[in-house]
Write an enzyme that holds these catalytic residues in place. Structure first.
Site, mmCIF file in Angstrom:
data_model
loop_
_atom_site.group_PDB
_atom_site.id
_atom_site.type_symbol
_atom_site.label_atom_id
_atom_site.label_comp_id
_atom_site.label_asym_id
_atom_site.label_seq_id
_atom_site.Cartn_x
_atom_site.Cartn_y
_atom_site.Cartn_z
ATOM 1 N N PRO A 2 14.393 -42.152 10.555
ATOM 2 C CA PRO A 2 13.251 -42.980 10.943
ATOM 3 C C PRO A 2 13.273 -43.302 12.437
ATOM 4 C CG PRO A 2 14.415 -43.894 9.038
ATOM 5 C CD PRO A 2 15.244 -42.803 9.580
ATOM 6 N N GLU A 3 12.161 -43.024 13.083
ATOM 7 C CA GLU A 3 11.965 -43.434 14.466
ATOM 8 C C GLU A 3 10.809 -44.439 14.450
ATOM 9 O OE1 GLU A 3 11.783 -40.029 17.094
ATOM 10 O OE2 GLU A 3 13.048 -38.851 15.760
ATOM 11 N N LYS A 58 13.042 -49.408 17.060
ATOM 12 C CA LYS A 58 13.310 -49.074 15.660
ATOM 13 C C LYS A 58 13.849 -50.271 14.886
ATOM 14 C CE LYS A 58 14.680 -44.651 17.541
ATOM 15 N NZ LYS A 58 15.843 -43.783 17.787
ATOM 16 N N ARG A 111 23.568 -42.683 3.795
ATOM 17 C CA ARG A 111 24.676 -42.491 4.740
ATOM 18 C C ARG A 111 25.284 -43.788 5.249
ATOM 19 N NH1 ARG A 111 21.988 -37.243 7.700
ATOM 20 N NH2 ARG A 111 22.031 -36.005 5.829
ATOM 21 N N ARG A 255 22.962 -33.500 20.840
ATOM 22 C CA ARG A 255 21.811 -33.523 19.942
ATOM 23 C C ARG A 255 21.092 -32.185 19.959
ATOM 24 N NH1 ARG A 255 24.108 -36.505 17.747
ATOM 25 N NH2 ARG A 255 24.159 -38.755 17.917
#
Length: 269
Positions: A2-3, A58, A111, A255
DNA sequence: CTAAAATCCTGGTGGC
DNA sequence: TGCCACCAGGATTTTA
């Protein structure tokens, strides 16, 4: 992951179901998910009324009554949704806030990276990161002055949340592509036109993604349909929508990074 | 000061 | 088919 758009979508989804309800009980199923530790966290939350939700980057901000703020971050795999209190909690539930009126707010996180914080001063905490990308405080003049003089590459800088809050791996790649800027470009070497272009594209893409309900992928986020709008993210080897060149995937600051080698070139200062 | 790397965590994946 | 090492990824912490 989620951003900003997925967080906004989450807030819009749950707010009507929980706003003005009172937390009658709380359960913490993963002790590291909250701060302070679970027993204290639960005690502080009980009998608080939820006034409303807002967002900074966020972070989801819960305004509670008597006056208190709870911050929640979904991180990688966190999800927030409401279910009936009588229903069994889902497999990856890390926390549950039981509300009066028969609803339960579920924090699910496969997670276990997500966090809930009760802080003495949330304003000071949020000052450590940049303004929300869709807030009035994020102006193009601010963005310009923040980029000038830095030696960082543009993508790691946008991901750091230090200059502006809300962008993650997906929308950083998409914004760099839309602005025709290489993700490894030295941010301090960007010219005025490029900076304003990137500023405009960041806001445009985030707003468009919100309108689509965010980007779905894996089984983690089953939100919206923005993945059909993605120009470069997870499209390595496919044709650039602008020039037809093959989209490349590289590692940048640890990344995965997607870009068009023809449309996005590194330029010296 | 900056910057890179390690850390946390677990389902999914690629190699054999 | 089964096993296993490895990868993804946001933000913080540690190391260089």
């Amino acid at each position: 992951m989620p951003e900003l758009p997925e967080v906004q979508f989450t807030i819009e989804n749950i707010t009507p179901q929980i706003s003005s309800n009172t937390i009658v009980a709380a359960a913490i199923l993963h002790s590291k998910v909250c701060q302070p530790e679970p027993a204290q966290f639960i005690e502080i939350l009980e009998n608080r009324r939820i006034i409303g939700l807002s967002r900074h980057g966020k972070w989801i901000i819960f305004q509670l009554e008597p006056p208190l703020t709870m911050l929640l971050h979904l991180r990688m795999s966190g999800r927030l949704f409401v279910q009936n209190t009588q229903d069994v909690l889902p497999k990856y539930c890390v926390a549950a806030l039981h509300l009066d009126g028969g609803h339960t707010l579920v924090f699910s996180d496969m997670r276990k990276f997500g966090r809930m914080l009760l802080l003495e001063n949330t304003a000071d905490f949020l000052k450590k990161i940049g303004p929300d990308a869709l807030s009035p405080a994020f102006t193009k003049e601010y963005f310009y002055s923040g980029l000038k003089g830095t030696r960082q590459k543009i993508k790691p800088l946008l991901l750091s949340q230090r200059l502006v809050a809300g962008l993650g791996n997906i929308y950083t790649d998409e914004a760099c592509f839309a602005a025709a800027i290489h993700p490894a470009q030295n941010a301090g070497a960007l010219n005025t036109a490029e900076i304003y272009r990137l500023y405009f594209e960041i806001k445009r893409i985030l707003q468009a993604a919100i309108a689509f309900g965010g980007t779905s992928f894996d089984a983690v986020w089953a939100g919206g349909g923005y993945q059909k709008q993605l120009q470069v993210f997870h499209r390595q080897g496919k044709a650039c929508p602008r020039c037809g060149s093959k989209i490349e995937k590289i590692k940048l600051a640890g990344r995965s990074t997607h870009f068009c080698p023809k449309c996005q070139k590194i330029r010296e200062a």
